[in-house]
Design a protein around this motif. Structure first.
Motif, mmCIF file in Angstrom:
data_model
loop_
_atom_site.group_PDB
_atom_site.id
_atom_site.type_symbol
_atom_site.label_atom_id
_atom_site.label_comp_id
_atom_site.label_asym_id
_atom_site.label_seq_id
_atom_site.Cartn_x
_atom_site.Cartn_y
_atom_site.Cartn_z
ATOM 1 N N ARG A 161 5.200 5.589 4.694
ATOM 2 C CA ARG A 161 4.645 6.060 3.491
ATOM 3 C C ARG A 161 5.512 7.513 3.282
ATOM 4 N NH1 ARG A 161 -0.334 5.250 0.938
ATOM 5 N NH2 ARG A 161 -0.752 3.857 2.687
ATOM 6 N N GLN A 179 7.689 8.498 -0.146
ATOM 7 C CA GLN A 179 7.781 9.814 -1.053
ATOM 8 C C GLN A 179 8.718 10.643 -0.657
ATOM 9 O OE1 GLN A 179 4.020 11.279 1.158
ATOM 10 N NE2 GLN A 179 2.484 10.072 -0.069
ATOM 11 N N SER A 209 0.770 -1.189 0.088
ATOM 12 C CA SER A 209 0.186 0.025 -0.273
ATOM 13 C C SER A 209 0.980 1.255 0.031
ATOM 14 C CB SER A 209 -0.851 0.136 1.302
ATOM 15 O OG SER A 209 -1.580 1.202 1.250
ATOM 16 N N ASP A 254 2.488 1.769 -3.235
ATOM 17 C CA ASP A 254 1.580 2.474 -4.433
ATOM 18 C C ASP A 254 1.569 4.187 -4.536
ATOM 19 O OD1 ASP A 254 0.411 -0.034 -4.780
ATOM 20 O OD2 ASP A 254 -1.329 0.183 -3.525
ATOM 21 N N SER A 255 2.124 4.729 -3.544
ATOM 22 C CA SER A 255 2.324 6.158 -3.522
ATOM 23 C C SER A 255 3.613 6.323 -3.972
ATOM 24 C CB SER A 255 1.927 6.853 -2.179
ATOM 25 O OG SER A 255 2.913 6.322 -1.338
#
Length: 315
Positions: free
Chosen positions: A259, A263, A216, A219-220
């Motif tokens: 996450r 990024q 998950s 995905d970013s």
């Protein structure tokens, strides 16, 4: 003196003699009317009574049979079996099975799960139980099954997608996004399945339970995700990523923190192509910071002075 009774009789005779012959249609209608009147008046009442009594007698016979069998359920089951056998004798028997959506699931596994055989009455197949057994197969996420009379079973499968290979205790198991085991990777390789060569490996005893959070987060990070070669679940707390170019990326604990770190790495790579440099590892465990470990021949942006390069230097 003329007899008045004679004259009246004679007049009646002339009237009958002078009456015209009725048309054939009228004659046929008269004959038909005569036939209708041939039935007794009580016939209609008898038919109505029969329509009421026949179902009652049928229920009575069923109840009597149930009494003999012990339960009404046994009687209904026997009646159902009789009806199914009758439909089978009329040609409603399984002749073909059509399966749509099967890619990874073995044909024999589908047939075994269905538990049916060619030639059996098609109405005897319990579709709900067959659907449940199909959805218990490792690759199958959902299934639908329907009859197409007189003899077809139409099955549509939705299969799980392999997302990684779990390496643990010298075993290699293909898992989906939720970490569910799907198949033995070595067995798939022996069968010539080339897709498993593109799957990243995850390492660690509890890695499958955590792989969905990693995927998950990736995905970013559309630039990093295709570069993933393997991921190790460290101390049941966090991930280390091994990229296809040999760079190790150390991620922090926590889904949100992981996450944000990915990024951050995306932005660093977009700005300076850091992942294309000759580096060993990037440590993103501290919020907002990146510690880069270089190799002996590292050349990072702003490091043009060859004298500043040192083996294993961190920045």
């Amino acid at each position: 003196m003329a007899d008045p009774d004679f004259r009246a009789a004679a007049a009646g005779a002339r009237a009958r003699d002078e009456m015209p012959t009725p048309p054939r249609a009228m004659a046929a209608s008269a004959q038909k009317g005569k036939r209708r009147r041939a039935w007794p008046r009580w016939t209609r009442s008898a038919v109505k009574a029969a329509l009421i009594l026949v179902p009652v007698l049928g229920l009575t016979a069923t109840a009597g049979s149930a009494w003999k069998r012990g339960t009404l359920a046994d009687t209904l089951d026997a009646a159902r079996e009789s009806v199914i056998q009758t439909t089978g004798d009329l040609g409603f028997r399984l002749s073909e099975i059509l399966v749509v959506g099967r890619s990874e699931t073995e044909r024999d596994a589908v047939l075994d799960a269905l538990g049916v055989r060619r030639g059996e009455p098609i109405l005897s197949i319990d579709l709900a139980e067959a659907k449940q057994r199909l959805e218990e197969l490792p690759w199958v996420s959902s299934a639908s099954i329907e009859r197409r009379l007189p003899g077809f079973l139409y099955i549509r499968l939705s299969e799980r997608q392999p997302m990684a290979i779990w390496q643990h205790e010298r075993q290699f198991t293909v898992i989906d996004r939720a970490g569910r085991p799907l198949a033995d990777a070595a067995e798939l390789a022996r069968r010539g399945n080339q897709r498993i060569d593109t799957l990243p490996q995850v390492i660690g005893a509890n890695a499958p339970q955590q792989v969905h959070t990693l995927l998950s987060a990736l995905d970013s990070a559309p630039t990093i995700a295709p570069m993933l070669s393997s991921a190790s679940w460290i101390s049941d707390r966090r991930w280390n990523l091994q990229l296809s170019n040999g760079v190790t990326v150390k991620l922090p604990e926590g889904t949100a923190e992981m996450r944000r770190a990915l990024q951050q790495l995306e932005q660093m790579h977009a700005a300076s192509h850091v992942l294309d440099r000759d580096i060993v590892a990037i440590d993103l465990r501290l919020p907002g910071r990146a510690a880069i470990q270089t190799s002996a021949t590292a050349q990072l942006p702003g490091w043009e002075d060859e004298s500043k390069k040192k083996n294993g230097k961190k920045s």
